[in-house]
Write a protein that holds these residues in place. Structure first.
Motif, mmCIF file in Angstrom:
data_model
loop_
_atom_site.group_PDB
_atom_site.id
_atom_site.type_symbol
_atom_site.label_atom_id
_atom_site.label_comp_id
_atom_site.label_asym_id
_atom_site.label_seq_id
_atom_site.Cartn_x
_atom_site.Cartn_y
_atom_site.Cartn_z
ATOM 1 N N ASP A 9 0.778 -1.183 0.065
ATOM 2 C CA ASP A 9 -0.179 -0.009 0.016
ATOM 3 C C ASP A 9 0.879 1.183 -0.085
ATOM 4 N N MET A 10 2.025 1.128 0.038
ATOM 5 C CA MET A 10 3.123 2.250 -0.097
ATOM 6 C C MET A 10 2.920 3.307 1.009
ATOM 7 N N GLU A 11 2.566 2.870 2.207
ATOM 8 C CA GLU A 11 2.500 3.766 3.362
ATOM 9 C C GLU A 11 3.904 4.434 3.629
ATOM 10 N N GLU A 13 8.101 3.265 4.602
ATOM 11 C CA GLU A 13 9.111 3.406 3.432
ATOM 12 C C GLU A 13 10.166 4.184 4.198
ATOM 13 N N LYS A 14 9.748 5.236 5.016
ATOM 14 C CA LYS A 14 10.775 6.186 5.738
ATOM 15 C C LYS A 14 11.705 5.504 6.810
ATOM 16 N N TRP A 15 10.978 4.611 7.479
ATOM 17 C CA TRP A 15 11.596 4.043 8.505
ATOM 18 C C TRP A 15 12.694 3.039 8.003
ATOM 19 N N THR A 16 12.260 2.195 6.620
ATOM 20 C CA THR A 16 13.366 1.429 5.991
ATOM 21 C C THR A 16 14.567 2.111 5.689
ATOM 22 N N ASN A 17 14.413 3.497 5.130
ATOM 23 C CA ASN A 17 15.209 4.295 4.629
ATOM 24 C C ASN A 17 16.229 4.854 5.615
ATOM 25 N N ARG A 58 17.239 -6.454 -7.873
ATOM 26 C CA ARG A 58 15.633 -6.015 -8.733
ATOM 27 C C ARG A 58 14.927 -5.472 -7.629
ATOM 28 N N GLY A 59 13.984 -4.697 -8.271
ATOM 29 C CA GLY A 59 12.682 -4.087 -7.647
ATOM 30 C C GLY A 59 11.861 -5.199 -7.390
ATOM 31 N N ILE A 60 11.590 -5.533 -5.968
ATOM 32 C CA ILE A 60 10.382 -6.526 -5.840
ATOM 33 C C ILE A 60 9.194 -5.786 -5.177
ATOM 34 N N GLY A 61 8.073 -6.059 -5.673
ATOM 35 C CA GLY A 61 6.769 -5.511 -5.387
ATOM 36 C C GLY A 61 6.674 -5.888 -3.789
ATOM 37 N N GLY A 62 5.965 -4.550 -3.403
ATOM 38 C CA GLY A 62 5.963 -4.996 -1.731
ATOM 39 C C GLY A 62 7.080 -4.503 -1.030
ATOM 40 N N SER A 63 8.240 -4.513 -1.610
ATOM 41 C CA SER A 63 9.537 -4.090 -0.712
ATOM 42 C C SER A 63 10.318 -3.223 -1.623
ATOM 43 N N SER A 64 9.440 -2.073 -1.997
ATOM 44 C CA SER A 64 10.302 -0.862 -2.732
ATOM 45 C C SER A 64 11.382 -0.386 -1.982
#
Length: 259
Positions: free
Chosen positions: A109-111, A115-119, A155-161
């Motif tokens: 869902d690209m919350e 994403e910020k936490w991961t980066n 590679r870019g994996i869906g759900g794990s951007s």
């Protein structure tokens, strides 16, 4: 006697090659970081461990009190470098630095908060740590920097951007650091560790194929770090799998059912 002498020289070289080191592992409270710390400490090396969960650091210290020191460090904290500096002082130096901190969460869902936490951990914390250690090791005149990336970084994996991109970032960042050090004759070695699926907390309760036990994975990492390998695939089959996924055309990759 001549043959015995040659064998003796060879053994002394092997012992010297794997001399006792001072190692710092950032992200040593669980998984690959914790397992690698245990192997180095058990082999008699001096290990400085760090992470957010102090109780886990204390558990590891109590297991190897003569070979482990620890410091509470959150890689997303603005004072992270001070924590590393204190850990270096406690350890009395550093020969090898391993960045094992890493997070990832399925996020179709690209919350943004996920994403910020991961980066924050996999990119910002990583860069801050390796840049600090680079300056220290450069001044010292020698050293070794390693980080745990992932085959997901190819590679870019869906759900794990964010996870895919951040692990690819780490791989390319270390490649650029190695290139710069070689160009400028700086005596720092680099290792990119590339696991596939390993049975750790990050994939707990998920049924992934070709999953390797954490015990086997850390033994591969430990041996590879001792040999200062530029890349460590965990385990060997992922070298070939990563090669295959890189040559899949984009239009096919983006239509594959990968979760």
């Amino acid at each position: 006697m001549f043959i015995i002498g040659i064998i003796s020289i060879s053994l002394r070289k092997q012992i010297a090659k794997y001399k006792r080191m001072k190692i710092i592992i950032l992200g040593a409270t669980s998984g690959l970081g914790r397992g690698t710390a245990e192997l180095f400490a058990a082999a008699g090396h001096q290990v400085g461990i760090a992470g957010r969960r102090v109780e886990r650091l204390e558990q590891l210290y109590r297991k190897f009190p003569e070979h482990i020191v620890y410091e509470e460090i959150d890689v997303t904290d603005s004072n992270m470098e001070k924590g590393l500096e204190m850990l270096i002082q406690k350890l009395g130096g550093c020969d090898l630095f391993l960045y094992s901190s890493g997070v990832g969460k399925t996020n179709f869902d690209m919350e943004y908060s996920n994403e910020k936490w991961t980066n924050d951990v996999n990119v910002n914390g990583f860069v801050k740590a390796v840049c600090f250690m680079f300056q220290y090791l450069k001044t010292q005149g020698h050293g070794h920097i390693a980080a745990i990336s992932s085959v997901a970084g190819f590679r870019g994996i869906g759900g794990s951007s964010a996870y895919s991109a951040s692990k690819g970032y780490q791989r390319l960042y270390l490649e650029a650091m190695a290139h710069a050090s070689n160009t400028r004759k700086i005596n720092i070695k680099y290792t990119t560790i590339i696991p596939g699926f390993v049975d750790t907390e990050i994939i707990a309760d998920q049924n992934y194929p070709l999953t390797l036990s954490c015990d086997k994975a850390v033994k591969i990492i430990y041996r590879g770090l001792l040999k200062q390998k530029r890349k460590i695939y965990v385990d060997g089959k992922w070298r070939y799998i990563s090669g295959l996924i890189r040559i899949i055309p984009t239009w096919i990759w983006e239509r594959m059912n990968i979760k």
